[in-house]
Enzyme design. Structure first.
Site, PDB file in Angstrom:
ATOM      1  N   HIS A  83       0.813  -1.421   0.042  1.00 34.49           N
ATOM      2  CA  HIS A  83      -0.015   0.221  -0.199  1.00 34.49           C
ATOM      3  C   HIS A  83       0.541   1.521  -0.324  1.00 34.49           C
ATOM      4  O   HIS A  83       2.457   0.964   0.669  1.00 34.49           O
ATOM      5  CB  HIS A  83      -1.345  -0.060   1.418  1.00 34.49           C
ATOM      6  CG  HIS A  83      -0.497   0.331   2.563  1.00 34.49           C
ATOM      7  ND1 HIS A  83      -0.316   0.805   3.188  1.00 34.49           N
ATOM      8  CD2 HIS A  83       0.013  -0.889   3.484  1.00 34.49           C
ATOM      9  CE1 HIS A  83       0.580   1.080   4.064  1.00 34.49           C
ATOM     10  NE2 HIS A  83       0.324  -0.411   4.265  1.00 34.49           N
ATOM     11  N   ASP A  85      -0.430   4.533   0.777  1.00 38.71           N
ATOM     12  CA  ASP A  85      -0.986   5.582   2.100  1.00 38.71           C
ATOM     13  C   ASP A  85       0.536   5.340   2.995  1.00 38.71           C
ATOM     14  O   ASP A  85       0.413   4.020   3.101  1.00 38.71           O
ATOM     15  CB  ASP A  85      -2.001   5.611   2.087  1.00 38.71           C
ATOM     16  CG  ASP A  85      -2.965   4.466   2.360  1.00 38.71           C
ATOM     17  OD1 ASP A  85      -1.717   3.198   2.329  1.00 38.71           O
ATOM     18  OD2 ASP A  85      -3.406   4.350   2.997  1.00 38.71           O
ATOM     19  N   ASP A 116       6.184   0.801   7.052  1.00 38.19           N
ATOM     20  CA  ASP A 116       4.824   0.346   6.813  1.00 38.19           C
ATOM     21  C   ASP A 116       4.459   1.532   5.936  1.00 38.19           C
ATOM     22  O   ASP A 116       4.221   2.640   5.999  1.00 38.19           O
ATOM     23  CB  ASP A 116       4.378   1.087   7.943  1.00 38.19           C
ATOM     24  CG  ASP A 116       2.485   0.370   8.130  1.00 38.19           C
ATOM     25  OD1 ASP A 116       2.776  -0.263   6.731  1.00 38.19           O
ATOM     26  OD2 ASP A 116       1.640   0.470   8.983  1.00 38.19           O
ATOM     27  N   GLU A 150      -5.466   2.468   2.049  1.00 36.09           N
ATOM     28  CA  GLU A 150      -4.998   0.508   2.850  1.00 36.09           C
ATOM     29  C   GLU A 150      -4.768   0.920   4.319  1.00 36.09           C
ATOM     30  O   GLU A 150      -6.356   0.323   5.119  1.00 36.09           O
ATOM     31  CB  GLU A 150      -3.606   0.368   2.900  1.00 36.09           C
ATOM     32  CG  GLU A 150      -3.501  -1.402   3.607  1.00 36.09           C
ATOM     33  CD  GLU A 150      -2.973  -1.490   5.174  1.00 36.09           C
ATOM     34  OE1 GLU A 150      -3.451  -2.555   5.525  1.00 36.09           O
ATOM     35  OE2 GLU A 150      -3.019   0.004   5.486  1.00 36.09           O
ATOM     36  N   GLU A 151      -4.253   1.988   4.925  1.00 39.78           N
ATOM     37  CA  GLU A 151      -4.431   2.575   5.981  1.00 39.78           C
ATOM     38  C   GLU A 151      -6.223   3.105   6.862  1.00 39.78           C
ATOM     39  O   GLU A 151      -6.717   2.748   7.784  1.00 39.78           O
ATOM     40  CB  GLU A 151      -4.195   3.823   6.038  1.00 39.78           C
ATOM     41  CG  GLU A 151      -2.474   3.310   6.521  1.00 39.78           C
ATOM     42  CD  GLU A 151      -1.773   2.660   7.165  1.00 39.78           C
ATOM     43  OE1 GLU A 151      -2.070   2.051   8.093  1.00 39.78           O
ATOM     44  OE2 GLU A 151      -0.215   2.513   7.079  1.00 39.78           O
ATOM     45  N   HIS A 374       3.614   2.875  12.516  1.00 38.41           N
ATOM     46  CA  HIS A 374       2.782   4.035  13.107  1.00 38.41           C
ATOM     47  C   HIS A 374       3.669   4.534  14.248  1.00 38.41           C
ATOM     48  O   HIS A 374       2.458   5.241  15.242  1.00 38.41           O
ATOM     49  CB  HIS A 374       1.596   3.298  13.471  1.00 38.41           C
ATOM     50  CG  HIS A 374       0.240   2.758  12.492  1.00 38.41           C
ATOM     51  ND1 HIS A 374      -0.963   2.447  12.769  1.00 38.41           N
ATOM     52  CD2 HIS A 374       0.882   2.304  11.411  1.00 38.41           C
ATOM     53  CE1 HIS A 374      -1.080   2.174  11.732  1.00 38.41           C
ATOM     54  NE2 HIS A 374      -0.313   2.084  10.148  1.00 38.41           N
TER      55      HIS A 374
END
Ligand SMILES: [Zn+2]
Length: 405
Positions: A83, A85, A116, A150-151, A374
């Site tokens: 992903h 984003d 990520d 995705e997030e 994150h």
């Protein structure tokens, strides 16, 4: 017996190592482009440039905004996903360095999206170069996918790709961080709201009304008890339920509200489904008159397209004996002459879409560590980038040989 793949692991490792400066440069350029969900346009454009530079056979961006780069045109169709984003940075004061600079130090690249998961994208694009340079093509078609949203809504992009883009993959490889381990599933999740109605009245005479907050407070205690008796699975662990918000609807703070709602975060282990999770809530004492709602996602992508979906992200587990898992393990053993660690993610990934909702065999292998995602410590080891590129370059050939015998 399947044929021994014509992969020279030493030569592949050396070639991947020689690309390290390019992979690092590309990843740092991706980290420099902030892209929260719904704002991925500029990072997709940057990926397109690099795919062109590396020499992909075809590059397309679908109407939702996912980028798909193709290598080869053989029978077995392998899709790999990163992903594009990232989450935001939160309080900038929490960061000891610029989250968008891609600081390089002690063999790591630091910054938002480093682990990520722009690392997966950087390694995949350069795996395609390795396939070209070392002639690792075979009877397969490889699609390298940079997905969106995705997030905010994991799996939605894969629902779109598999239903609307007209590609029928034999497998999907998720490149979210696994520390170069092979991950074969994770718990699912869903977002539920429970609504209780009462009767509003002036708060100076509450006996005239029926206060739904009191009824909801009893239901909340039942939810807390439910959490302790949810199903357990030896591989994935237990399902969980948590109340994450309480709201009431009142004409004024001097009025008994007419309605009260709670938001539930539900994590689903193996064997738990949307139906079973909703039925458990409905069966709680005090929920007889409650309305139980599964929320919907309906935000537009950066292209302006809306593709609504229910916020139900099913659990998925690929058996270790599945041909896809065996091919991933074999790829690892071919490259590094040792057995991989086979495990699962704690967080959720796009696998909820590819395998959970659409049933396409899915597996995970990625650079970086899940537990820094994150966080302000987000980083990826440069060594992982190089080794992941080796894996992505070798895997399609091993998998296609497995499949085609
Ligand atoms: Zn991720």
């Amino acid at each position: 017996m399947t044929a021994i793949p014509p992969i020279d692991p030493g030569r592949l490792a050396a070639a991947a190592q020689s690309l390290e400066p390019d992979i690092v440069r590309f990843l740092r350029s991706l980290i420099a482009i902030p892209a929260e969900s719904g704002q991925e346009g500029p990072v997709i454009e940057r990926i397109r440039q690099e795919m062109q530079l590396v020499g992909f056979d075809e590059i397309r961006v679908d109407p939702l905004g996912n980028i798909l780069g193709r290598i080869g045109s053989g029978r077995t169709v392998v899709m790999m996903d990163s992903h594009t984003d990232t989450v935001g940075v939160g309080d900038p004061k929490e960061w000891s360095w610029d989250p968008y600079q891609g600081k390089v130090e002690d063999g790591y690249i630091y910054g938002r999206g480093s682990s990520d998961q722009r690392a997966g994208m950087a390694s995949m694009v350069y795996a395609a170069k390795l396939i070209k340079d070392l002639n690792l093509a075979g009877d397969y078609t490889l699609w390298v996918v940079g997905s969106v949203l995705e997030e905010d809504c994991d799996g939605l992009c894969w629902l779109y790709i598999l239903k609307e883009d007209g590609i029928r993959p034999d497998c999907v490889v998720i490149t979210e961080p696994t520390q170069l381990r092979i991950y074969r599933g994770h718990r699912g999740r869903m977002e539920i709201e429970v609504h209780l109605r009462g009767r509003s009245c002036h708060a100076s005479a509450p006996e005239r009304g029926d206060n739904p907050i009191y009824k909801m407070s009893r239901l909340v205690q039942e939810v807390e008890k439910l959490n302790l008796r949810l199903r357990h699975d030896p591989f994935l662990g237990s399902g969980t339920i948590a109340v994450t918000q309480v709201r009431s609807l009142s004409p004024s703070l001097c009025a008994v509200p007419g309605a009260c709602s709670i938001h539930l975060d539900r994590r689903l282990t193996a064997g738990e489904t949307k139906q079973s999770a909703v039925a458990e809530v409905k069966a709680l004492a005090g929920a007889e008159d409650a309305e139980v709602e599964i929320l919907n996602y309906d935000a537009p992508s950066y292209t302006g397209l809306r593709y609504p979906m229910e916020k139900y992200y099913p659990t998925w587990v690929l058996e270790e004996s599945h041909p896809l898992a065996r091919a991933a393990i074999r790829t690892y053993e071919t490259l590094w002459s040792k057995a991989p660690v086979v495990d699962k993610w704690t967080f959720s990934t796009n696998g909820v879409g590819s395998m959970g909702l659409m049933g396409v065999p899915t597996i995970g292998f990625g650079p970086g560590e899940e537990d820094v995602a994150h966080s302000v410590l987000e980083r990826v080891p440069i060594r992982h980038l190089v080794e992941a590129a080796q894996f992505y370059a070798a895997f399609p050939l091993v998998f296609s040989q497995h499949r085609n015998g």
